[in-house]
Design an enzyme around this catalytic site. Structure first.
Site, PDB file in Angstrom:
ATOM      1  N   GLY A   1       0.823  -1.196   0.000  1.00  0.00           N
ATOM      2  CA  GLY A   1       0.000   0.000   0.000  1.00  0.00           C
ATOM      3  C   GLY A   1       0.862   1.252   0.000  1.00  0.00           C
ATOM      4  N   SER A   2       0.405   2.263   0.718  1.00  0.00           N
ATOM      5  CA  SER A   2       1.019   3.591   0.616  1.00  0.00           C
ATOM      6  C   SER A   2       2.391   3.718   1.248  1.00  0.00           C
ATOM      7  CB  SER A   2       0.081   4.641   1.210  1.00  0.00           C
ATOM      8  OG  SER A   2      -1.077   4.776   0.408  1.00  0.00           O
TER       9      SER A   2
END
Length: 486
Positions: free
Chosen positions: A221-222
């Site tokens: 993810g981020s």
């Protein structure tokens, strides 16, 4: 007649050469691979009842051999606080072999390593039973217990805590865990029945290279946006004052799909963003635009420099997965999705911690270290691994700039709950979408930002966004405080 004899002679020589070659391979070339092969039960059976060395944490054995009082099998392997340390020690089983440190440090624990040759000679001369070396770990028992307790029972998750300057692992915990005593028993019926039940538990860390902090391959993810940021600054096309496009959606020619911006922060309030704002609010489209601008190779090269898809070094002494680095053959939508840590990007929690530690350590990535000392049966230190740099991940200037932005993620962004009063904390959150409203929720960061002493990576699997927010950044704060207050 002469021709027949010649053919027979050639065949005989060839057979002898084949036999000699096979023996040479088994005894020399392939000896170590055969010894460490988990399917090779000969070494297990040969040493199963011997006095195996202890695995020690904070001066206390967490795995040791105890005297059974029996003449048929004098020693039994036992594990203290078994669920807490199972993901590190592994198990030593008569019928299922060994995993974890029990496998990786098997020669040392059994007393068969080259370092213990003189000890073996002395034991043989005195007529004593063979005894193995003890392995003292870098794990801090209080931090290990805290990390383990911060993962709720029934929740799949992993936590890695390390010293970014040395690579020493202070804690490495995961759930669900298990009790290694269940498969170290000398009762073969119970051993088989217990193993049959354990393999039914989803996500259990029975084998470190396919599960837990060193083997669980997850979409980052981020937190992967730190890779994009480093690649952007290294390219020379971007700097600390760059203005990034920040549309609510990123369209692609010829398809209906649009990459959405992150909806959980304040990304929607601006059409353009600075690096600081984009990281603080974890906006998607600025980093997707960086990847499309720089191209796949620039992001892939930076991911490799951070260790994604690469070996984590020999000092860890545990089996581990390499991850898949950064995918090949990406079209524009695929590259945009991969740049925000989605699609087919897969990494382990340990690798994310190593990336974070490299930023904390001015761009120098240290080899993760789990073994503090190796001691002979008379407690003499026979090995003491020293900190070793594994690779250079980025420059000191870029690491310093990313640290400044990560600090603002905690002071002014969506990781505020990781803040520690009186201490600058650098952090980054991540949310990898799994569908059905569930995510893998990440936090990774270090403290103090200006003189890092601890790096923390947390991932909770299959949680909604609210549960993820409660189980990551706030728990990181507790670990930071615990380490810094020691």
């Amino acid at each position: 007649m002469n021709q027949a004899i010649r053919h027979s002679w050639v065949a005989a020589v060839a057979m002898f050469a084949l036999i000699f070659g096979a023996i040479s391979y088994v005894q020399v070339v392939g000896a170590d691979d055969l010894k460490t092969n988990p399917l090779n039960q000969r070494a297990i059976l040969q040493n199963y009842c011997n006095d195996r060395g202890a695995i020690i944490v904070g001066g206390t054995p967490v795995a040791e051999s105890v005297d059974t009082g029996s003449e048929t099998c004098k020693f039994q392997r036992t594990y203290a606080q078994p669920e807490l340390y199972a993901g590190i020690t592994g198990y030593f089983s008569k019928n299922y072999g060994a995993t974890g440190l029990e496998q990786a440090m098997g020669a040392e624990l059994a007393g068969n390593s080259d370092q213990l040759f003189l000890d073996r000679v002395g034991q043989l001369f005195l007529g004593n039973q063979p005894k193995g070396a003890s392995v003292e770990l870098t794990i801090d028992p209080q931090i290990q217990q805290l990390a383990y307790s911060l993962i709720p029972d029934g929740q799949r998750g992993s936590i890695v805590v390390s010293n970014p300057k040395t690579g020493a692992i202070l804690a490495m915990a995961s759930k669900p865990s298990y009790n290694p005593n269940l498969v170290a028993t000398q009762d073969p019926a119970a051993e088989g029945a217990n193993m049959n039940e354990l393999v039914k538990v989803p996500g259990i860390n029975l084998n470190q290279n396919v599960s837990g902090p060193t083997g669980e391959l997850l979409a980052p993810g981020s937190v992967f946006k730190l890779v994009d940021t480093a690649a952007a600054l290294a390219s020379g096309k971007y700097n600390k004052d760059s203005v990034l496009p920040n549309p609510a959606e990123m369209p692609f020619d010829g398809i209906q799909y649009k990459l959405p911006n992150y909806a959980g922060g304040n990304c929607y309030t601006r059409d353009t963003a600075s690096f600081a704002f984009a990281l603080q609010q974890s906006c998607n489209t600025p980093f997707a635009s960086i990847a499309l601008d720089l191209g796949r190779n620039a992001i892939a090269d930076q991911a490799k420099k951070f260790g994604f898809g690469e070996d984590v070094g020999d000092q860890l002494k545990l089996g581990h997965a390499l991850g898949n680095g950064f995918p090949d053959n990406l079209d524009k939508p695929g590259l945009a999705q991969s740049a925000i840590g989605q699609k087919d990007v897969r990494v382990t929690p340990l690798q994310v911690n190593m990336m974070t530690s490299a930023i904390a350590n001015g761009g120098a990535q240290m080899a993760p270290t789990l073994v503090k000392t190796l001691r002979s049966p008379d407690l003499r230190v026979i090995d003491e691994p020293k900190p070793a740099q594994l690779r250079t991940s980025t420059t000191p200037d870029i690491a310093k700039q990313i640290t400044e932005w990560m600090t603002s993620v905690v002071t002014d962004g969506i990781a505020k709950s990781a803040a520690v009063p009186g201490v600058q904390v650098a952090g980054k959150t991540g949310t990898a979408e799994l569908g059905n409203g569930l995510n893998n929720s990440w936090f990774t960061g270090f403290a103090p930002a200006d003189n890092p002493k601890v790096s923390v990576t947390i991932v909770m699997e299959g949680v909604d966004i609210y549960a993820g927010a409660k189980l990551t950044s706030p728990n990181a704060k507790k670990i930071f405080e615990a380490v810094l207050n020691k």
